[in-house]
Design a protein around this motif. Sequence first.
Motif, short mmCIF file in Angstrom:
data_model
loop_
_atom_site.label_atom_id
_atom_site.label_comp_id
_atom_site.label_asym_id
_atom_site.label_seq_id
_atom_site.Cartn_x
_atom_site.Cartn_y
_atom_site.Cartn_z
N GLN A 45 25.15 27.20 32.24
CA GLN A 45 24.10 27.07 31.22
C GLN A 45 22.94 26.23 31.75
OE1 GLN A 45 25.62 25.89 27.47
NE2 GLN A 45 23.64 25.83 26.45
N LYS A 46 23.25 25.20 32.51
CA LYS A 46 22.20 24.36 33.07
C LYS A 46 21.33 25.15 34.04
CE LYS A 46 21.59 20.16 35.82
NZ LYS A 46 22.30 19.06 36.54
N THR A 57 33.40 34.75 26.19
CA THR A 57 32.34 33.80 26.56
C THR A 57 31.94 32.97 25.35
OG1 THR A 57 31.54 35.37 28.20
CG2 THR A 57 30.07 33.58 27.61
N GLU A 70 19.04 27.54 32.16
CA GLU A 70 17.89 26.84 31.58
C GLU A 70 16.86 26.51 32.66
OE1 GLU A 70 19.71 23.51 29.74
OE2 GLU A 70 20.43 24.65 27.98
N SER A 112 29.16 24.82 31.40
CA SER A 112 28.00 23.92 31.27
C SER A 112 27.12 23.98 32.50
CB SER A 112 28.50 22.49 31.05
OG SER A 112 29.26 22.05 32.17
N THR A 146 22.23 31.41 25.33
CA THR A 146 21.30 30.98 26.38
C THR A 146 20.92 32.14 27.28
OG1 THR A 146 22.39 28.81 26.33
CG2 THR A 146 20.96 29.30 28.21
N THR A 187 27.44 29.65 22.70
CA THR A 187 26.26 28.90 23.16
C THR A 187 25.76 29.45 24.50
OG1 THR A 187 27.15 26.95 22.07
CG2 THR A 187 25.38 26.61 23.67
N LEU A 188 26.69 29.72 25.41
CA LEU A 188 26.31 30.27 26.71
C LEU A 188 25.73 31.68 26.55
CD1 LEU A 188 26.24 30.09 29.77
CD2 LEU A 188 28.62 30.86 29.82
#
Length: 947
Positions: free
Chosen positions: A82-83, A120, A86, A79, A127, A123-124
């Motif tokens: 991923q942050k 992996t 973004e 997470s 992204t 979702t990651l």
Amino acid sequence: SPATPLPLSDNGLFSRFEVLAGGSCCCSIGQCCGELIINFRAAIVYPSLWIKMDVSTCLKSLLLAIRQYRNNKSAINASQLQKHIEEVCGLKCGGVLFSGQVLPSECLSGLMEVAGDPNTNHTLTGTIISLLAQFASDGEAKEALHSSYNFTGTLAAIIHCNRTTPEEPLVLQCLNVLQRLTYNVRTLHCVSHVHELISFLMQHVQSSNDDTVKACLGLMANLCRHDTSVQSHIKSQSNVKAFYRALINFLGHNCLTVVVFALSILSSLTLNEEVGQKLFNAKNIHQTFQLIFNITVNGDGTLTRNYAVDLLVDLLKNPKIADYLTKYKHLSVCLSEVLGLLHSKDPDTASKVMELLVSLCSVPVLRKLVCETVLRPPAPRIQLGTRKGVQARGSEPSLALVHWVTSPLDGPEQCYMQALSLLIELFEEAIDSSLCSSAQSFVELLLQEVLVLLHSPDSTEGDHSLKKHCLRAGRVVDLLLVLCGDDALRMLVSQRLSPEVCVSQVELLLSYCQDLAGSTCTTSNYQLSQLCSEVVLKTLELMSHLKQQMPDMETSFYRILQDQRMVTPLSLALTSNCRENVQVALRILFEAAPLPDFPSVILGDSIAANNAYRQRDGELSSRSSSACDDVSFAGKSFSMMHAEPSGSAYHSIDSLIKKLRNGVELQEKVKDVHMSEVIDVYEQKLSALACKESRLQDLLEAKALALSQADRLIAQYRCQRAQAEAEARKLASLLKDTERRKEDLQTELNDQLLEVERLKSDSQQLLEHNGRLQAVADQHQELKGTYNQLLSRYDKGEGMLKELQAAHISLTQQAEGMKKINEGLQLQQERTLAEMAEREQQIKGLKLDVLEKDRNITGLQNELKRQEEQIHEMEENISILRKELNKTEQARKDSSIKASSLELQKSQLEAKVEKMEGDLSKHTQMIAMIHSLSSGKLKDVTANLSL
């Protein structure tokens, strides 16, 4: 000045970084965390520092998150990563990511590794792909993703890992990104999982999901186009026939994008095979043309238009299909509609249309048609009431071309390059077909706009801007060289172009070449140096064409040719692999060689040095490619090496010192790079520079050795020349003897040939005589057969004659009866003819009556029209009278109301009058009584009162 400090509301992020910095993790992560804390605190306290720190800080934090995730693939680390991804997505930092620096390169490599890992999270991975997909349309970033980071192989590996679940959104995302990434880019066949990717696409083109089908077909069209290895692999598959059938079924799909994709794949795979000949034969090809032009003009999206144009460009490479297009009956209308798209504001649409027009110019018949359509004089203005959609839409496409040619330098490169290429094709055709007279006004306008593009750019804009300027300036000079092919157009160019523009252009590019020759010899510098050299030589060729019309141009031309800086462009062009560059350099060299101050010796040394450097570089690269990565091209001329043998080494040492300083600064900024890695990098640089210095020393020794060998070769040549002259004299005597023997043998051969001719004629006569005798024998046999047939026919004829005589007697009797009947019929025919003549007279009379009635009808119709007009006028009058009647009725009502009110007033007045009369009578009586009492004259008073 720093801004007002902001309050620090949340220290959670800093506390986490402080734990990492002081914890038991590796040194580089701790250093990076500590620096992140300092940068974050400084940026929050002074917000003006965000502008400089934002990108580098985000990349450092991203690299830290990538390393943490690789060490521990937990949900928290995923997470956090991923942050950070973004955050980088929102920065628009494509120029920094693909700058080739250490930190962005490590970030991209780490992202590729994380995305390609099967463990992996989807979702990651999605992204990461979304971040990198932002740069799939940019040319340089796309090339870097494709070649340097193997993004294609990573996406193919992701699809291969998820091949059992093709309906996953991640698979569709990878297919869409691959389609954008591989458009107009040839994929290397050695890329990992490319065979599995092709098998996946062939298997899932018949999926129930339309988006998956469209993505698979678009990606397959990209992979098949101009790639024979992929085409061969597809044709070798066992299910290729089923794949062909599926593609043919897609030709009837309701989505035009799917139809274009299927046609593109079929043209790449089957155009030269039996299936392709059936699909693209004379019956079907016109429908294909109509479909492509409809999509190009009306558009089903930019993507579909691009693929439709690419399909037509590929089909035009087939001579048979190009011939079909020349016979297409709607070609002129379609071409006018396509030219109307040049007025579009979308640069992608305009560049694709110009690419199509350039491809059409490859066919001679179509090239003439395009030239006549574009360069024709503008038609007169059409009134607003008329409907001429096609002409209005495609009016004056030449002005649109001028607009795209003069678009800004930082705009889309394809627009002005394709526009210039199209103008070159058109003017070549115009000069060949004598259409220049009709295009002179356009040429004047074009020169007024185009010559501005030759002005020197700002030197502070960097190498990228210089590269773009060189590309456009080179194409502009090509256009001017084409215009110089016609005398009238050459005169226009000489009137518009000033020598100062050419001289400033050449001086600028020569100085850039000199600077690049003295800088670090990298791939980009070598390519830019070659590009500048090409533009210099093209400009000099243009000056050579115009020197007769412009005396100042001739002086500047010969002055530039004697400049020693011309050695570098000429040596690079003469040792180039491009045929056009070599020919241009030879033409310039032919002009420059007779000049007294031309540096011919230095040019020869430079050419020899470049050739030796190429040979030596090839040998060293074959031995050890790792040691020669930074020195793969020869960009320096031998003149500089000969004048300063160690100058390049000194310059390299200076550049190394600058790099070390920059490395120290980078180390202060990027604490996450291990010191050992930095030392390894600089050791490789030092070894490469030492290798380069030894190479240059070897070249100098090779030059000295070559000079000594040349002296020995000259002496050997003189000895061999004397020997060759003696042998030549011997050969001359032998040649005379052989000539005499040849003449004797020739006479004998002629006699033998005459004898052979006579024998041939005799044998030919015998053969002809034998043939005639054989023909006579055959005729005799035929006559015997015919004689026997005639005898049998004679016997049959006698019997038939007797039968015919009997029949003749009966027929004569019948003929007499028929004569009588014929006479009766003739009388009847005469009567019917008379009746017919009477009927014809009646018919003529009736026709006259009909015509008269028609005239009466027309008169009545005219009368009816007049009456209808009168009725219409009367109806209008009636409507007017009705309005007036309504007004009068309203007035009558008002008057009646007034009359009633007046009558009421009258009745009231009458009552008042009666009352007043009563009062008056009383008053008169009283007056009479008073007068009677006062005087005796009552009678007179009464008479007066009565009066």
